[in-house]
Design a protein around this motif. Structure first.
Motif, PDB file in Angstrom:
ATOM      1  N   UNK B 448      -3.783  58.489 150.637  1.00 52.99           N
ATOM      2  CA  UNK B 448      -3.713  59.072 151.994  1.00 52.99           C
ATOM      3  C   UNK B 448      -3.160  60.494 151.949  1.00 52.99           C
ATOM      4  N   UNK B 449      -2.219  60.724 151.024  1.00 52.45           N
ATOM      5  CA  UNK B 449      -1.667  62.076 150.870  1.00 52.45           C
ATOM      6  C   UNK B 449      -2.762  62.989 150.327  1.00 52.45           C
ATOM      7  N   UNK B 451      -5.979  62.580 150.562  1.00 55.22           N
ATOM      8  CA  UNK B 451      -7.033  62.774 151.568  1.00 55.22           C
ATOM      9  C   UNK B 451      -6.528  63.625 152.731  1.00 55.22           C
ATOM     10  N   UNK B 452      -5.213  63.789 152.818  1.00 52.47           N
ATOM     11  CA  UNK B 452      -4.634  64.651 153.850  1.00 52.47           C
ATOM     12  C   UNK B 452      -4.521  64.007 155.224  1.00 52.47           C
ATOM     13  N   UNK B 453      -4.653  62.663 155.299  1.00 49.92           N
ATOM     14  CA  UNK B 453      -4.542  62.033 156.629  1.00 49.92           C
ATOM     15  C   UNK B 453      -3.080  61.739 156.983  1.00 49.92           C
ATOM     16  N   UNK B 454      -2.206  61.733 155.994  1.00 50.66           N
ATOM     17  CA  UNK B 454      -0.752  61.669 156.217  1.00 50.66           C
ATOM     18  C   UNK B 454      -0.103  62.316 155.002  1.00 50.66           C
ATOM     19  N   UNK B 455       1.008  63.011 155.240  1.00 52.19           N
ATOM     20  CA  UNK B 455       1.656  63.706 154.129  1.00 52.19           C
ATOM     21  C   UNK B 455       3.040  63.116 153.873  1.00 52.19           C
ATOM     22  N   UNK B 456       3.367  62.992 152.599  1.00 47.31           N
ATOM     23  CA  UNK B 456       4.626  62.349 152.204  1.00 47.31           C
ATOM     24  C   UNK B 456       5.840  63.143 152.683  1.00 47.31           C
ATOM     25  N   UNK B 457       6.800  62.442 153.246  1.00 41.01           N
ATOM     26  CA  UNK B 457       8.065  63.084 153.644  1.00 41.01           C
ATOM     27  C   UNK B 457       9.232  62.451 152.874  1.00 41.01           C
ATOM     28  N   UNK B 458       9.339  61.113 152.927  1.00 44.11           N
ATOM     29  CA  UNK B 458      10.473  60.429 152.299  1.00 44.11           C
ATOM     30  C   UNK B 458       9.984  59.173 151.569  1.00 44.11           C
TER      31      UNK B 458
END
Lengths: 163, 468
Positions: B448-449, B451-458
């Motif tokens: 998902x990171x 593919x750019x549909x959600x980006x890792x934060x923690x």
């Protein structure tokens, strides 16, 4: 049709104890099917037996059925459009009773059974819910590969549960 | 069906609408090659089933945590036109607003580790777990109706949580349009004693430790500032209430399918036209379950706070135990999306799928032995997945198979070796939920990171787990 009694304490299997060596007279069995959470088949020489055995299969998923004593009795009425529909309604009704009446069941008697599948009345025996005797929450009875069969020697059903 | 997948970019795979008869639109899967190899062929086929439904909008999306489910895979999202589409009880599934709350603390790993053997049993005793578990609340029918219509407004008015919790909950913890008159009395009788209970199965309460911060600025905004900071995650749903709403409307919509002459490739996909009574009644009843579930998780959050107060002898405010975010991952929402360059209202069905709107937190639960993640939603998710992302690692084997393969006591031992304190109502639940029964969460997150549909934060790992 008169009341049917059944000794429900024989041939009861908890689904954690698979694989099973089934006895000659099968009440129910769990089907290996990786796609569904729990799938079982239940059998009965009569309609009464079939409905009892399906309920036993269901409660062997919900709780440790062999530890549930017959302290409380609940009479249940279920309606249906046909036998297949009546079976789904019966199982769904029992799932609901776990929450509304706070009971696990381990023995069932069919008091009235309309052979066209429009009505059944049953007496269910069990004890109040204790989490230690619980196994898992059954969220619902699904239509996945649901089958209600009448054969020469009796009846069988195949049911999948969402857990 | 998998052999018909066409790779269109590193993380996007497509199924043309001619791969089988009656498909109205394409299906798409967001996943790396490695994830695709692990996905069950039958789950891929289920996406094509959904692509046959009336008013479906291109594409039907499979996410990298997808695994076979009843009707539609878990880890999938599909949208239907608000004029010509359907609303489906089957597509939403039994556990309406199954979801996650993430709560931060300002406690460190060392501070919590010292108390973990006291803390986990204390939490286990305060949050009722297991089959048929009943809560401490006793709601009258009127009070239950207030929960169903008011959601977190009821919770906050009754001392569970604060306005701040509401602001950090999807829909501010109260979805509009919930109508208790569309809910059966059986659903209400099942729901009334269960508010404030965790249930069983894959639901959990977890104490977690921050291992990595990938996006410091966003993390700081959400109150996560240090590695080794301790967070809490609660994963559960609408309990018997939601299960009964789903059961009731599956039946109603099954009749609607015949009434409106809808062709279904799978009976479990029961649905009704959006403008029909069977469709709108379900939508209004489902919203009651959404509000019930938001309330359920906040009530338990407050009990968790009180337990921390007792164990650490500090107030929960002083420990900064604020909600980072609370969201659903089994839901139907009426949203506006850009479809072929035009803004359109659509009914988005997320089943095992989290909303991933730009900048908002996306909470992903791992397993009891592996990492969980907090990510942020993106514009790309709006374009590619109707603003949606994954919900977890996704099962690699059924619960049934897991029970056969693993032994609860051994799973517990392995967790202890990893420094994780686990408590469950009985050992079997640990076998059912064994970490190895799930896909590798890291692979799912990478997809998902990437593919750019959600980006890792923690990134978080578990320290203590309570399971039904």
């Amino acid at each position: 049709m008169g009341p049917t009694c059944s000794d429900n304490n024989i041939f009861i299997y908890r689904y954690s104890q698979l694989p099973l060596r089934l006895a000659e007279v099968k009440k129910f069995e769990f089907i290996e099917n990786l796609k569904s959470d729990v799938m079982f088949k239940a059998y009965g020489k009569s309609l009464e037996e079939l409905f009892i055995n399906a309920a036993l299969a269901l409660f062997s998923v919900i709780c440790q059925i062999d530890k549930i004593e017959h302290q409380k009795v609940k009479v249940v009425e279920v309606k249906g459009n046909d036998l297949g529909d009546l079976m789904l309604n019966w199982l769904q009704k029992l799932i609901g009773i776990v929450d509304t009446d706070d009971l696990f069941f381990s023995k069932f008697e069919i008091l009235t059974m309309e052979e066209d599948g429009t009505y059944l009345e049953a007496r269910c025996y069990g004890e109040p819910v204790t989490p230690e005797k619980g196994e898992t929450v059954v969220k619902g009875v699904t239509y996945y590969k649901y089958e209600f069969k009448k054969a020469k020697e009796g009846y069988s059903i195949r049911v999948s549960l969402d857990i | 069906m998998k052999e018909k997948l066409k790779q269109v970019s590193e993380y996007v795979w497509e199924l043309d609408k001619n791969v089988r008869p009656k498909m109205r639109v394409k299906a798409k899967i967001i996943a790396s090659k490695k994830v695709i190899e692990a996905i069950d062929d039958a789950a891929v086929e289920q996406l094509t089933n959904v692509a046959c439904l009336p008013g479906v909008i291109e594409p039907v999306v499979g996410l990298p945590d997808m695994h076979w489910g009843y009707g539609l895979p878990m880890g999938a999202v599909s949208a239907f036109g608000a004029e010509d589409g359907i609303i489906s009880a089957g597509l939403c599934g039994f556990d309406i607003n199954c979801g996650i709350n993430s709560i931060r603390t300002n406690l460190t790993y060392d501070e919590v580790k010292e108390k973990i053997t006291e803390l986990v049993p204390a939490l286990f005793s305060v949050v009722p777990c297991g089959v048929g578990s009943r809560g401490k609340l006793r709601l009258s029918p009127n009070q239950l109706d207030e929960v169903l219509t008011g959601g977190l407004n009821w919770a906050v008015e009754n001392g569970y949580g604060t306005k701040d919790d509401m602001e950090h909950t999807e829909e501010n913890g109260c979805i509009e349009g919930a109508d208790p008159s569309k809910v059966s009395s059986l659903a209400k009788r099942r729901g009334a004693p269960q508010l404030g209970t965790l249930g069983a199965g894959n639901h959990f309460l977890e104490i977690q430790r921050v291992t990595d911060i990938f996006d410091e600025e966003t993390a700081r905004k959400w109150g996560v500032v240090d590695k080794d900071q301790v967070l809490i995650m609660i994963h559960c749903g609408s309990r018997g209430f939601g299960h009964q709403v789903a059961t009731d409307y599956l039946k109603i919509q099954e009749r609607a399918v015949r009434k409106y002459g809808i062709w279904l490739p799978d009976r479990q996909l029961a649905c009704a036209p959006v403008k029909s009574k069977e469709g709108q009644d379900y939508f209004a009843a489902m919203k009651c379950a959404v509000n019930y579930s938001f309330t359920n998780r906040l009530v338990m959050t407050q009990w968790v706070r009180e337990t921390f107060e007792k164990v650490f002898k500090r107030s929960w405010e002083d420990m900064d135990m604020q909600t980072i975010y609370a969201l659903c991952h089994n839901v139907v929402k009426l949203e506006e999306h850009t479809i072929n360059g035009k803004r359109r209202k659509v009914y988005v069905h997320r089943k095992g799928s989290t909303r991933a709107f730009p900048g908002l937190p996306v909470l992903i639960a791992g397993t009891m032995g592996t990492a969980s993640y907090i990510l942020k939603g993106t514009e790309k998710a709006m374009r590619d997945t109707f603003g949606s992302s994954v919900h977890g690692a996704g099962r690699a084997m059924s619960r049934h198979a897991a029970i056969k393969k693993y032994w609860g006591e051994k799973v517990k031992q392995e967790l202890t070796q990893k420094g994780i304190t686990a408590k469950s109502t009985h050992p079997k639940i640990l076998a059912e939920e064994a970490p190895k029964a799930y896909k590798d969460v890291e692979m799912v997150i990478e997809s998902i990171h990437g593919a750019g549909i959600s980006l890792k934060v923690v990134r978080l790992i578990p320290m203590g787990v309570c399971k039904g």
